[in-house]
Structures are given as structure tokens and as C-alpha cells.
Write a protein that holds these residues in place. Structure first.
Motif, PDB file in Angstrom:
ATOM      1  N   SER A  82       0.841  -1.207   0.000  1.00 57.17           N
ATOM      2  CA  SER A  82       0.000   0.000   0.000  1.00 57.17           C
ATOM      3  C   SER A  82       0.869   1.246   0.000  1.00 57.17           C
ATOM      4  O   SER A  82       2.003   1.229   0.482  1.00 57.17           O
ATOM      5  N   ASP A 156      -8.951  -2.551   0.219  1.00 54.12           N
ATOM      6  CA  ASP A 156      -8.908  -1.447   1.197  1.00 54.12           C
ATOM      7  C   ASP A 156     -10.040  -1.569   2.204  1.00 54.12           C
ATOM      8  O   ASP A 156      -9.845  -1.340   3.404  1.00 54.12           O
ATOM      9  N   LYS A 165      -3.549   3.266   0.551  1.00 47.36           N
ATOM     10  CA  LYS A 165      -4.303   2.665  -0.548  1.00 47.36           C
ATOM     11  C   LYS A 165      -3.552   1.459  -1.078  1.00 47.36           C
ATOM     12  O   LYS A 165      -2.340   1.533  -1.313  1.00 47.36           O
TER      13      LYS A 165
END
Ligand code: FMN
Length: 200
Positions: A82, A156, A165
Motif C-alpha cells: 500500500s 482497502d 491505498k
């Protein structure tokens, strides 16, 4: 230690995992240490890496992983890569952790860009960690699958990501004996070397 050229020739994108074979905790810990040492521009480290081995959670993610569903289900671990999605938080992180020169570089060269440009720069760093990680997996004789083919928004939600994200995930484990993508069955495929690599 195996020659890096041999590792590059032997590593491959695993398409089918043996669900009975799991990575040891010690090995997973070594891979975490390696990811922790990934290089990034100005040492910015705009990332988070989430290791998942819980079968229920893997099954939940598998259902949001399109054609990668079986890999996510059968692999020993999934690592979710992420990127920070909150520029203010990122700027606080660098001001807390980096030397003045690095912050000055960011303020002069990156910060004046649009939000999309700044976020693209951060995502580049996470992709670099992917390359580093795939090589590390090869060196540790761990089979792996980089996967952009996942529903990142669903990841997510399931992982309750805030300010971060999902960009992609990597499956880790040991190949199924029947994996038809392994180099002993299917040779490596690349554009001719002399069409893409030049010396001047
Ligand atoms: C960023 C990235 C995303 C990828 N996404 C997928 C994917 O979703 N599913 C998959 O099976 N392979 C995926 N691949 C694997 C590539 O198709 C593979 O690396 C390429 O065909 C070269 O084959 P090799 O890795 O076996 O040498 C991805 C690779 C990269 C680097």
C-alpha cells in the motif's frame, strides 16, 4: 549463495500453489526485514506492507482477486503493498524522520507538483520495493506472484485501510508440482535482448 543470473533465470510468476506447503515464521520474518530495508527516493518510505496468512481473510480477499483468486486462496501468505494516500501525513512522516537535505529536495522538486504527480512519485517507490522483494523471494527459494489483478478498493475495505491505498499484492508460497508456468515446463519469454538493451 546462488549466482544472481541463475536466480533471475529460475524465478517466475507462480500460477498454482501447493496449499499444503507454508512458509516458516522465521522465513516470513526475514522477508519482513528485507522489505523494511527497501530503498526509496530520499528514503521517503511512503508505504505499508501487510502480511496475511489467516485462511479466512485470505478467502475473503480471494473473492476480490479476479483471475488470481486461486493463488490468493492457496498461497501460504499474501503481502499487500500500500501507498500513503494522505499527503499531509506523508509530509509529517518525512519531517519526523528525514534529514533536512531530503526534506529540502522534496519541497523543491516533488511538492510543487499536482496531487496526482506527488501520488505517482510515491507509488513509484512502492513498485521499486516490489522489484527488490521479488529478488529477495528468489534468493530465499520462495515462489511468488506479483498481482495487480485484484480489486484494490475491495482490499482497502476488507483490510480497513485508512490514509493508505492498496496498489497490488504478492502471493508467496511453494509451487504446485502441476504449475504449468514453471521454467522447467514453460521457457522464459522476453523481447530479444538486443532490441531493448544498448551499449554506447
Ligand atoms: C506489477 C506486476 C503486476 C502483475 N500482475 C499479475 C497478475 O495480476 N497476475 C499474474 O498471474 N501475473 C501478474 N504479473 C506477472 C507478469 O505477467 C510476469 O512477471 C511476466 O509475464 C514475466 O513472467 P515471469 O515473472 O514468469 O518471468 C504481474 C507482474 C508485475 C511486475
Amino acid at each position: 549463495m546462488t549466482n544472481f543470473n541463475t536466480l533471475a533465470a529460475d524465478r517466475y510468476t507462480t500460477k498454482k500453489y501447493d496449499p499444503t506447503k507454508k512458509l516458516s515464521d522465521a522465513l516470513v520474518n526475514e522477508l519482513k526485514d528485507i522489505l523494511h530495508l527497501s530503498p526509496s527516493s530520499i528514503n521517503s518510505q511512503p508505504w505499508r506492507f501487510t502480511f496475511i496468512s489467516d485462511p479466512e481473510l485470505k478467502n475473503e480477499l480471494s473473492a476480490c482477486s479476479f483471475h488470481n483468486d486461486e493463488k490468493v486462496r492457496d498461497a501460504s501468505h499474501i503481502v499487500v503493498f500500500s501507498v500513503i494516500d494522505n499527503i499531509e501525513l506523508f509530509e509529517k512522516q518525512i519531517s519526523d524522520n528525514l534529514p533536512e537535505g531530503a526534506i529540502a529536495y522534496y519541497n523543491k522538486n516533488i511538492k510543487p507538483g499536482t496531487e496526482a504527480e506527488i501520488k505517482a512519485w510515491m507509488a513509484h517507490q512502492v513498485y521499486l520495493a516490489l522489484g527488490f522483494f521479488l529478488s529477495a523471494c528468489a534468493a530465499k527459494q520462495v515462489d511468488s506472484t506479483p498481482m495487480e489483478g485484484i480489486d484494490t478498493a475491495a482490499y482497502d475495505r476488507i483490510l480497513n485501510m485508512k490514509d493508505y491505498k492498496t496498489l497490488f499484492a504478492v502471493a508467496l508460497g511453494y509451487r504446485h508440482a502441476d504449475d504449468s508456468n514453471q521454467p522447467s515446463v514453460k521457457g522464459k519469454s522476453r523481447i530479444d535482448r538486443d532490441k531493448i538493451i544498448f551499449s554506447r
